[in-house]
Design an enzyme around this catalytic site. Structure first.
Site, PDB file in Angstrom:
ATOM      1  N   ARG A 125      -3.345  -2.338  -4.985  1.00 30.49           N
ATOM      2  CA  ARG A 125      -3.009  -2.459  -3.868  1.00 30.49           C
ATOM      3  C   ARG A 125      -2.921  -1.243  -2.833  1.00 30.49           C
ATOM      4  NH1 ARG A 125       0.791  -6.869  -5.201  1.00 30.49           N
ATOM      5  NH2 ARG A 125       0.299  -7.984  -3.512  1.00 30.49           N
ATOM      6  N   GLN A 130      -7.238  -4.434   0.522  1.00 29.09           N
ATOM      7  CA  GLN A 130      -6.629  -5.616   0.959  1.00 29.09           C
ATOM      8  C   GLN A 130      -7.243  -6.776   1.345  1.00 29.09           C
ATOM      9  OE1 GLN A 130      -4.371  -4.360   4.611  1.00 29.09           O
ATOM     10  NE2 GLN A 130      -2.691  -3.415   3.382  1.00 29.09           N
ATOM     11  N   ASP A 133      -7.687  -8.705  -2.168  1.00 24.87           N
ATOM     12  CA  ASP A 133      -6.247  -9.113  -2.972  1.00 24.87           C
ATOM     13  C   ASP A 133      -5.942 -10.366  -2.966  1.00 24.87           C
ATOM     14  OD1 ASP A 133      -3.725  -8.622  -3.876  1.00 24.87           O
ATOM     15  OD2 ASP A 133      -3.124  -7.219  -2.454  1.00 24.87           O
ATOM     16  N   SER A 136      -1.958 -11.005  -2.780  1.00 22.09           N
ATOM     17  CA  SER A 136      -1.508 -11.170  -1.545  1.00 22.09           C
ATOM     18  C   SER A 136      -1.973 -12.586  -0.683  1.00 22.09           C
ATOM     19  CB  SER A 136      -1.883 -10.125  -0.466  1.00 22.09           C
ATOM     20  OG  SER A 136      -1.455  -9.085  -1.008  1.00 22.09           O
ATOM     21  N   TYR A 231       6.296   0.137  -5.245  1.00 29.69           N
ATOM     22  CA  TYR A 231       6.789  -1.350  -5.753  1.00 29.69           C
ATOM     23  C   TYR A 231       8.408  -0.953  -6.198  1.00 29.69           C
ATOM     24  CZ  TYR A 231       2.255  -3.418  -6.183  1.00 29.69           C
ATOM     25  OH  TYR A 231       1.130  -3.970  -5.772  1.00 29.69           O
TER      26      TYR A 231
HETATM   27  P1  NAD Z   1       6.318  -8.591  -5.587  1.00 25.98           P
HETATM   28  O1  NAD Z   1       5.711 -10.143  -5.804  1.00 25.98           O
HETATM   29  O2  NAD Z   1       5.843  -7.659  -6.743  1.00 25.98           O
HETATM   30  O3  NAD Z   1       7.911  -8.581  -5.405  1.00 25.98           O
HETATM   31  C1  NAD Z   1       8.378  -9.357  -4.454  1.00 25.98           C
HETATM   32  C2  NAD Z   1       9.511  -8.850  -3.819  1.00 25.98           C
HETATM   33  O4  NAD Z   1      10.686  -8.715  -4.574  1.00 25.98           O
HETATM   34  C3  NAD Z   1       9.387  -6.933  -3.630  1.00 25.98           C
HETATM   35  O5  NAD Z   1       9.347  -6.996  -2.254  1.00 25.98           O
HETATM   36  C4  NAD Z   1      10.323  -6.465  -4.393  1.00 25.98           C
HETATM   37  O6  NAD Z   1      10.884  -5.026  -3.700  1.00 25.98           O
HETATM   38  C5  NAD Z   1      11.246  -7.419  -4.379  1.00 25.98           C
HETATM   39  N1  NAD Z   1      12.435  -7.320  -5.579  1.00 25.98           N
HETATM   40  C6  NAD Z   1      12.278  -6.778  -6.942  1.00 25.98           C
HETATM   41  N2  NAD Z   1      13.458  -6.669  -7.222  1.00 25.98           N
HETATM   42  C7  NAD Z   1      14.459  -7.412  -6.413  1.00 25.98           C
HETATM   43  C8  NAD Z   1      15.746  -7.476  -6.597  1.00 25.98           C
HETATM   44  N3  NAD Z   1      16.569  -6.772  -7.678  1.00 25.98           N
HETATM   45  N4  NAD Z   1      16.235  -7.894  -5.437  1.00 25.98           N
HETATM   46  C9  NAD Z   1      15.579  -8.135  -4.261  1.00 25.98           C
HETATM   47  N5  NAD Z   1      14.456  -7.962  -4.179  1.00 25.98           N
HETATM   48  C10 NAD Z   1      13.575  -7.632  -5.209  1.00 25.98           C
HETATM   49  O7  NAD Z   1       5.819  -7.753  -4.355  1.00 25.98           O
HETATM   50  P2  NAD Z   1       4.380  -8.130  -3.426  1.00 25.98           P
HETATM   51  O8  NAD Z   1       4.845  -9.057  -2.594  1.00 25.98           O
HETATM   52  O9  NAD Z   1       3.406  -8.150  -4.531  1.00 25.98           O
HETATM   53  O10 NAD Z   1       4.513  -6.676  -2.631  1.00 25.98           O
HETATM   54  C11 NAD Z   1       4.977  -5.492  -3.058  1.00 25.98           C
HETATM   55  C12 NAD Z   1       4.499  -4.227  -2.471  1.00 25.98           C
HETATM   56  O11 NAD Z   1       3.228  -4.121  -2.322  1.00 25.98           O
HETATM   57  C13 NAD Z   1       5.026  -4.257  -0.749  1.00 25.98           C
HETATM   58  O12 NAD Z   1       5.384  -2.897  -0.474  1.00 25.98           O
HETATM   59  C14 NAD Z   1       3.901  -4.776  -0.031  1.00 25.98           C
HETATM   60  O13 NAD Z   1       3.854  -4.302   1.294  1.00 25.98           O
HETATM   61  C15 NAD Z   1       2.571  -3.960  -0.961  1.00 25.98           C
HETATM   62  N6  NAD Z   1       1.417  -4.621  -0.999  1.00 25.98           N
HETATM   63  C16 NAD Z   1       0.340  -3.730  -0.431  1.00 25.98           C
HETATM   64  C17 NAD Z   1      -0.684  -4.315  -0.511  1.00 25.98           C
HETATM   65  C18 NAD Z   1      -2.224  -3.142  -0.271  1.00 25.98           C
HETATM   66  O14 NAD Z   1      -2.133  -2.346   0.283  1.00 25.98           O
HETATM   67  N7  NAD Z   1      -3.302  -3.868  -0.550  1.00 25.98           N
HETATM   68  C19 NAD Z   1      -1.176  -5.569  -0.683  1.00 25.98           C
HETATM   69  C20 NAD Z   1      -0.073  -6.310  -1.059  1.00 25.98           C
HETATM   70  C21 NAD Z   1       1.318  -5.852  -1.059  1.00 25.98           C
END
Ligand code: NAD
Length: 371
Positions: A125, A130, A133, A136, A231
């Site tokens: 990530r 991006q 990905d 995403s 994360y």
């Molecule tokens: P994910 O699917 O792993 O989790 C979904 C969300 O659930 C997350 O925001 C997490 O903080 C939240 N969560 C976990 N436990 C929780 C709890 N107990 N209560 C409430 N919320 C809770 O997350 P994701 O969508 O894959 O994205 C995670 C991170 O990665 C984000 O910061 C996102 O911006 C980043 N990201 C970066 C890239 C990249 O740079 N290539 C791509 C995708 C996501």
């Protein structure tokens, strides 16, 4: 260099790994693209669409796989009574969603073959990756579709309406977990006119939630919910207690709750208990996008809708496949960008194993130098 696109055979999988619009770019990179007949039909891409863009259509599986160098599939190869997709793979590079911890027997079958496997869900990530990905691109559409499906199940309208017969109050939506899927769910619910609140353990999401016009529900705590990699992490007992109290009070006011909370590599945290549901409105809906990983609600069942004390809890399966035209196109573009990343002067010769994106996604490396 032959790149092939088999038809997906998993029930309900209507996506296709490569869409016609990606074929000209693949050809430019040096690939001959072969697509199994009708592979794109359930995503509304016909054999003719592929042919017009320069792909060849194969009707026979043995012809399709013969001398394939790259195989692009959405679902990992299946071994069922009717089909054994694993036996088709010979000295090729398979690009697919693997989830080796979850599907151990399929993974060990693949490990025995003279092939390379790239698990696309393992794409780092980082900013540079991006555009490759798949998690995403697919989660974004799932977040959108979760709200659309929940709205169609709900017996009230979403927006505020002032009519001569009276006022219709807007629906109240809570999104738990403001990652990729959650942020899209917030944006979609806002577009439909709902009053939206959201909650996440990562404080960095507050600004993102508010920029979409939703209210951020925060737990009073100094504890950080974020790992150094950005994360979510599992929270302390005292945080969980505070969170449970806050969520219990918030849930009483909600019509629709979309849950997406995940902690990488772990079972999804249970955030909504039966006790909390006792206080929820009759006819309200919990749409649990985390159901595949155990669910965020105590009563969730994956691929089922459960009614508990007049609250409907939906555990959807493969939501991205219900918007297969768009999800296929984005998946295909992710794969195209990943292959492009290994190109030299625009031409693909082999996977560049000195690149971290290739190294991190390659979960089976039995033909390091290709053929
Ligand atoms: P994910 O699917 O792993 O989790 C979904 C969300 O659930 C997350 O925001 C997490 O903080 C939240 N969560 C976990 N436990 C929780 C709890 N107990 N209560 C409430 N919320 C809770 O997350 P994701 O969508 O894959 O994205 C995670 C991170 O990665 C984000 O910061 C996102 O911006 C980043 N990201 C970066 C890239 C990249 O740079 N290539 C791509 C995708 C996501």
């Amino acid at each position: 260099m032959k790149l092939i696109v088999p038809k997906e055979i998993v029930d309900g999988e209507s996506r296709v790994g490569i869409t016609p619009d990606s074929v000209p770019a693949l050809k430019k990179m040096g690939f001959d693209v072969f697509v199994e007949s009708k592979a794109g039909l359930s995503a509304s891409f016909t054999d003719d669409d592929y042919k017009k863009n320069g792909a060849k259509i194969s009707s026979k599986i043995s012809d399709l796989y013969k001398n394939a160098f790259v195989v692009v599939k959405i679902q990992r190869p299946q071994i069922t009574k009717k089909n054994n997709e694993v036996k088709n793979l010979k000295k090729c590079n398979l690009l697919t969603l693997v989830y080796e911890q979850k599907f151990k027997s399929e993974f060990s079958a693949l490990k025995k073959l003279d092939i390379n496997v790239f698990a696309l869900e393992k794409m780092p990530r980082i900013s540079r990756a991006q555009s490759m990905d798949v998690l995403s691109s697919q989660s974004n559409l799932s977040g959108y579709k979760a709200v659309i499906d929940a709205a169609s199940k709900f017996n009230k309208a979403f927006p505020l309406m002032m009519t001569s017969a009276g006022t219709v109050a807007p629906a109240k939506v809570l999104v738990i977990g403001a990652g990729v899927a959650g942020l899209q769910a917030i944006a979609t619910a806002k577009r439909l006119g709902a009053v939206v609140s959201a909650f996440d353990v990562r404080s960095a999401t507050k600004e993102q939630v508010e920029s979409l016009g939703a209210k951020f529900v925060s737990v009073e705590s100094n504890e950080s919910g974020e790992t150094s990699g950005g994360y979510a992490k599992e929270m302390s007992k005292s945080y969980k207690n505070k969170q449970a109290k806050l969520l219990g009070d918030t849930l009483k006011k909600m019509d629709i709750v979309i849950t997406t909370a995940l902690i990488p590599g772990k079972k999804a945290p249970i955030l909504i208990t039966k006790k909390m549901m006792d206080g929820m409105k009759v006819g309200s809906i919990i749409f649990d996008l985390a159901s595949e990983f155990g669910g965020n609600c105590e009563v969730t069942k994956h691929n089922e809708t459960v009614e508990y004390k007049s609250v409907n809890v939906v555990g959807p399966q493969n939501l991205a496949a219900t918007v297969s035209q768009d999800s296929s196109r984005l998946f295909s573009k992710n794969v195209l960008n990943f292959l492009m990343n290994s190109c030299e002067s625009g031409r693909f010769k082999n996977f560049n194993f000195s690149d971290e994106l290739v190294k991190d996604t390659c979960v089976i490396n039995n033909i390091k130098r290709g053929k």
